[in-house]
Write an enzyme that holds these catalytic residues in place. Structure first.
Site, PDB file in Angstrom:
ATOM      1  N   GLU A 112      -4.613   3.396   5.957  1.00 31.79           N
ATOM      2  CA  GLU A 112      -4.326   3.217   4.531  1.00 31.79           C
ATOM      3  C   GLU A 112      -4.850   4.451   3.781  1.00 31.79           C
ATOM      4  O   GLU A 112      -4.289   4.905   2.797  1.00 31.79           O
ATOM      5  CB  GLU A 112      -5.039   1.963   4.036  1.00 31.79           C
TER       6      GLU A 112
ATOM      7  N   ARG B   3       0.819  -1.229   0.000  1.00 28.10           N
ATOM      8  CA  ARG B   3       0.000   0.000   0.000  1.00 28.10           C
ATOM      9  C   ARG B   3       0.850   1.275   0.000  1.00 28.10           C
ATOM     10  O   ARG B   3       0.448   2.296   0.559  1.00 28.10           O
ATOM     11  CB  ARG B   3      -0.934   0.056   1.220  1.00 28.10           C
TER      12      ARG B   3
ATOM     13  N   CYS C  93     -10.942   0.048   2.618  1.00 25.64           N
ATOM     14  CA  CYS C  93     -10.349  -0.245   3.926  1.00 25.64           C
ATOM     15  C   CYS C  93      -9.701   1.018   4.490  1.00 25.64           C
ATOM     16  O   CYS C  93      -8.983   1.729   3.789  1.00 25.64           O
ATOM     17  CB  CYS C  93      -9.297  -1.340   3.795  1.00 25.64           C
TER      18      CYS C  93
HETATM   19  N1  EPU Z   1     -12.576 -10.860   8.843  1.00 25.05           N
HETATM   20  C1  EPU Z   1     -13.433 -10.971   9.895  1.00 25.05           C
HETATM   21  N2  EPU Z   1     -14.224  -9.907  10.233  1.00 25.05           N
HETATM   22  C2  EPU Z   1     -14.184  -8.737   9.543  1.00 25.05           C
HETATM   23  C3  EPU Z   1     -13.294  -8.598   8.448  1.00 25.05           C
HETATM   24  C4  EPU Z   1     -12.490  -9.696   8.119  1.00 25.05           C
HETATM   25  O1  EPU Z   1     -13.483 -12.011  10.548  1.00 25.05           O
HETATM   26  O2  EPU Z   1     -14.925  -7.828   9.908  1.00 25.05           O
HETATM   27  C5  EPU Z   1     -11.745 -12.027   8.469  1.00 25.05           C
HETATM   28  C6  EPU Z   1     -12.222 -12.646   7.154  1.00 25.05           C
HETATM   29  O3  EPU Z   1     -13.207 -13.611   7.374  1.00 25.05           O
HETATM   30  C7  EPU Z   1     -10.950 -13.258   6.597  1.00 25.05           C
HETATM   31  C8  EPU Z   1      -9.863 -12.330   7.116  1.00 25.05           C
HETATM   32  O4  EPU Z   1     -10.430 -11.594   8.200  1.00 25.05           O
HETATM   33  O5  EPU Z   1     -10.751 -14.530   7.155  1.00 25.05           O
HETATM   34  C9  EPU Z   1      -9.367 -11.380   6.027  1.00 25.05           C
HETATM   35  O6  EPU Z   1     -10.476 -10.615   5.527  1.00 25.05           O
HETATM   36  P1  EPU Z   1     -10.552 -10.143   3.974  1.00 25.05           P
HETATM   37  O7  EPU Z   1     -10.478 -11.339   3.087  1.00 25.05           O
HETATM   38  O8  EPU Z   1     -11.670  -9.208   3.811  1.00 25.05           O
HETATM   39  O9  EPU Z   1      -9.203  -9.411   3.780  1.00 25.05           O
HETATM   40  P2  EPU Z   1      -8.637  -8.146   4.496  1.00 25.05           P
HETATM   41  O10 EPU Z   1      -7.253  -8.491   4.900  1.00 25.05           O
HETATM   42  O11 EPU Z   1      -9.558  -7.600   5.531  1.00 25.05           O
HETATM   43  C10 EPU Z   1      -7.637  -7.211   2.266  1.00 25.05           C
HETATM   44  C11 EPU Z   1      -7.500  -5.820   1.714  1.00 25.05           C
HETATM   45  C12 EPU Z   1      -8.791  -5.415   1.013  1.00 25.05           C
HETATM   46  C13 EPU Z   1      -9.113  -6.427  -0.071  1.00 25.05           C
HETATM   47  C14 EPU Z   1      -9.268  -7.798   0.602  1.00 25.05           C
HETATM   48  C15 EPU Z   1      -9.661  -8.914  -0.362  1.00 25.05           C
HETATM   49  C16 EPU Z   1      -6.053  -4.506   3.146  1.00 25.05           C
HETATM   50  C17 EPU Z   1      -6.010  -3.470   4.211  1.00 25.05           C
HETATM   51  N3  EPU Z   1      -7.265  -4.882   2.778  1.00 25.05           N
HETATM   52  O12 EPU Z   1      -8.626  -7.117   3.294  1.00 25.05           O
HETATM   53  O13 EPU Z   1      -8.559  -4.152   0.398  1.00 25.05           O
HETATM   54  O14 EPU Z   1     -10.315  -6.078  -0.739  1.00 25.05           O
HETATM   55  O15 EPU Z   1      -8.002  -8.124   1.240  1.00 25.05           O
HETATM   56  O16 EPU Z   1      -8.687  -9.166  -1.277  1.00 25.05           O
HETATM   57  O17 EPU Z   1      -5.009  -4.938   2.662  1.00 25.05           O
HETATM   58  C18 EPU Z   1      -8.797  -1.771   0.492  1.00 25.05           C
HETATM   59  O18 EPU Z   1      -7.586  -1.720   0.458  1.00 25.05           O
HETATM   60  O19 EPU Z   1      -9.518  -0.754   0.468  1.00 25.05           O
HETATM   61  C19 EPU Z   1      -9.417  -3.087   0.610  1.00 25.05           C
HETATM   62  C20 EPU Z   1     -10.693  -3.219   0.879  1.00 25.05           C
END
Ligand code: EPU
Length: 300
Positions: free
Chosen positions: A293, A173, A223
């Protein structure tokens, strides 16, 4: 806020607007007015505007799709250059050359329609190509800046320059353009690879599934926090029991903990207070320091 500054030379550019409300240019739908507002992708116009702004002692900053930025309620007492275009050209069979103001969605569509692979992970990310590069938008695994061969930008003195990938300083990022909105990305070349259609379709499906439970059709900025090493910020916020927490018009999404939603009348100030509340809670409960971010504009 009414315009506190006046630059007849800037106004002579013609397409400049005054007191343009920035809430209309951000996906959070938050932000006060820009004293001056120029919407273009033309590097010569941008160079001219920057030189005038520098001479007049006016601050300036680029704005892309406004999808990863929080603009202050006071707005921006200077010149906002909103990048706007739809140009995305195929070159050398496996490269795309596109303007910063083109939507990231169009870049991805063009890559897929030309049977080029690499960008599937970015499906569903809103915003402009230039903004996505500056903040290295993506998932935890991939960021768009990894695919940049080189880019053109106008630096803060108004000089058009080229930045190669080796000078981009790419990390999670982050690129060297993330916190320097006065260095204005004009266009970039991406290097992609020929797609195996079945593989590419699999990647498209995976990306869509990953985003399927993120909030949609709401006013937000994606995010809010970067993921701390080996952790998900959204999951931490969820485990801390903070989903649904509301301050003024700003609410933590019930669907995904890392999203703050403007429920209709949020001020930037509500969002700032909610961000700092979340950081404090996560520090207290887990000893983890979250980092934003999202970028801030107009707060100093
Ligand atoms: N999770 C929860 N509760 C929540 C959110 C997430 O339990 O409220 C758990 C999910 O079930 C999963 C894990 O946490 O097991 C990861 O969640 P997710 O797949 O949504 O990935 P993330 O790490 O929260 C990242 C990126 C997102 C991107 C997603 C999917 C960052 C900060 N975020 O999110 O990017 O869409 O992967 O590829 O790196 C953005 O940058 O604006 C963004 C949304």
């Amino acid at each position: 806020m009414s315009t506190k500054i006046f630059s007849p030379e800037l106004e002579a550019i013609g397409i400049i607007k005054k007191d343009e409300v920035l809430a209309n240019h951000t996906t959070f739908k938050v932000g006060g007015p820009a004293a001056y507002f120029l919407e273009t992708n033309d590097s010569e116009i941008i160079q001219k505007a920057i030189r005038i702004a520098n001479k007049a002692g006016l601050k300036f900053a680029a704005l892309g799709g406004g999808s990863n930025v929080l603009v202050s309620d006071q707005g921006f007492n200077g010149l906002i250059i909103k990048m706007s275009s739809s140009r995305c050209d195929l070159i050398d069979t496996n490269k795309l050359d596109a303007d910063a103001g083109t939507s990231l969605a169009k870049i991805i569509r063009t890559a897929l329609s030309q049977n080029l692979t690499g960008l599937e992970f970015a499906i569903g990310i809103p915003g402009s190509f230039g903004g996505a590069i500056a903040g290295n938008a993506g998932t935890s695994g991939h960021g768009i800046a990894e695919y940049v061969e080189s880019l053109k930008y106008v630096d803060k003195t108004g000089v058009l320059k080229i930045c190669d990938k080796s000078q981009l300083d790419v990390s999670y990022r982050y690129t060297r353009f993330k916190y320097t909105p006065e260095d204005i990305i004009i266009s970039a070349i991406l290097i992609l690879a020929p797609a195996q259609p079945i593989e590419s379709q699999k990647l498209v499906k995976e990306a869509m599934e990953k985003r399927s439970w993120q909030p949609k059709g709401v006013w937000c900025a994606g995010c809010i926090f970067k993921n701390p090493a080996n952790k998900s910020a959204g999951k931490l916020i969820d485990e801390a029991g903070l989903k649904g927490k509301t301050i003024g018009g700003a609410k933590i999404s019930e669907e995904h903990g890392n999203f703050i939603i403007n429920t209709g009348k949020a001020k930037a100030e509500d969002i700032i207070i909610l961000i700092s509340f979340i950081k404090q809670q996560i520090r207290d409960q887990f000893g983890v320091q979250l980092e934003e971010e999202v970028r801030y504009l107009g707060f100093n």
